[in-house]
Scaffold this motif. Sequence first.
Motif, short mmCIF file in Angstrom:
data_model
loop_
_atom_site.label_atom_id
_atom_site.label_comp_id
_atom_site.label_asym_id
_atom_site.label_seq_id
_atom_site.Cartn_x
_atom_site.Cartn_y
_atom_site.Cartn_z
N SER A 117 -6.07 -2.54 11.71
CA SER A 117 -6.28 -2.96 10.32
C SER A 117 -7.73 -2.92 9.87
N LEU A 123 -6.51 2.69 6.82
CA LEU A 123 -7.18 3.47 5.79
C LEU A 123 -7.05 4.97 6.06
N GLU A 124 -7.23 5.37 7.32
CA GLU A 124 -7.05 6.77 7.68
C GLU A 124 -5.63 7.24 7.43
N GLY A 128 0.80 -1.22 0.00
CA GLY A 128 0.00 0.00 0.00
C GLY A 128 0.84 1.27 0.00
N ALA A 188 -11.59 -1.30 9.02
CA ALA A 188 -12.04 -0.15 8.25
C ALA A 188 -12.43 1.02 9.16
N GLY A 211 -3.70 6.40 5.04
CA GLY A 211 -3.32 6.44 3.64
C GLY A 211 -2.96 5.10 3.04
N VAL A 212 -3.19 4.01 3.78
CA VAL A 212 -2.90 2.67 3.27
C VAL A 212 -4.22 1.97 3.01
N ARG A 213 -4.49 1.61 1.78
CA ARG A 213 -5.79 1.02 1.43
C ARG A 213 -5.82 -0.46 1.82
N VAL A 214 -5.94 -0.69 3.10
CA VAL A 214 -5.97 -2.05 3.64
C VAL A 214 -7.08 -2.15 4.67
N ASP A 215 -7.98 -3.09 4.44
CA ASP A 215 -9.01 -3.49 5.41
C ASP A 215 -8.79 -4.98 5.61
#
Length: 301
Positions: A194, A208-209, A141, A196, A211-215
């Motif tokens: 990790s 996600l907050e 990410g 959402a 800046g890493v698009r990981v859920d």
Amino acid sequence: MRRREFVARALAAMAGLAGCGTATRPTPSFSVVPGGEAWVPVARVLAGQFKRDGVAEGGPLLTVTGLPAIAAAEMAGVKETGTPLARLVGDVEVLVVSNASVFREFDDFARRLVADPGGTVLGGRPQGESDHLLFGLVARGLGADARVLDYAGYPTTDDAAEALLAGRVGVAAGPLGEWRKRLGKGRLRALAVSSAERVEDVEAPTLLESGVRVDFADWCAVLGPKQMSERDRARAVEVLDEVARSARWLDACRARGWKPIPLSGDDFAAWLGSEAGRTREVLKDLGLIDTTCWGSCVRGH
């Protein structure tokens, strides 16, 4: 547990999936894939729920499994692991540092990871399992080179915590349920979670907050036998759906700190295929599959 041993044990469990029952509604026998000892309580609660609901005996053997077993199957090149029935619960993962760490916030760690991916020893449970995968997803990410991550795998979260406090590891990852009791006591801090959405009582942002698009969750699911009939599959999904909606099950989840993430039938099968694909790509990034070095590209401890 070393990665090859985990793969072998997971494959042995997958090979044991067999037999369908003919009861009006299946009361399955539950087994837990080797290496998935954390989900033994899930199997016990499920079995107790089915028994209390008076479901007839004679159903199939169902296996409680999860992300580590799927990763093991991918590393071993196994594609058919059983009949997808339902996803049940998951553990949110957390990134943790010692209170004395130079990483005061997740952004500090992110900058270091991008600038020098192998410069910080990362720790968690065994190589190729959920904690390692999370670091791979974070690296991906951020655009960092996951193949050179310096990851130290430990048998348990307790061992990883000891290594973190001793300074042998700079950042650790693991299930929040296993780290929560250690946080807020002046020795360890959470950098990010990790999930959402933020987690109550944990002073840390989501990935996600940050800046890493990981859920991401260390999830648990139920698989039926590989050769399960459509009739038995439909019955098993129906009963698992009933369990997932029941007050007793939700009470058990709250008591044990499990996060319900129910998904069943065709929807779960589609999600599982996507999750296996994501896992496969991260394992490639980490140099654990599709590489001639077979793990030697990843530094061990």
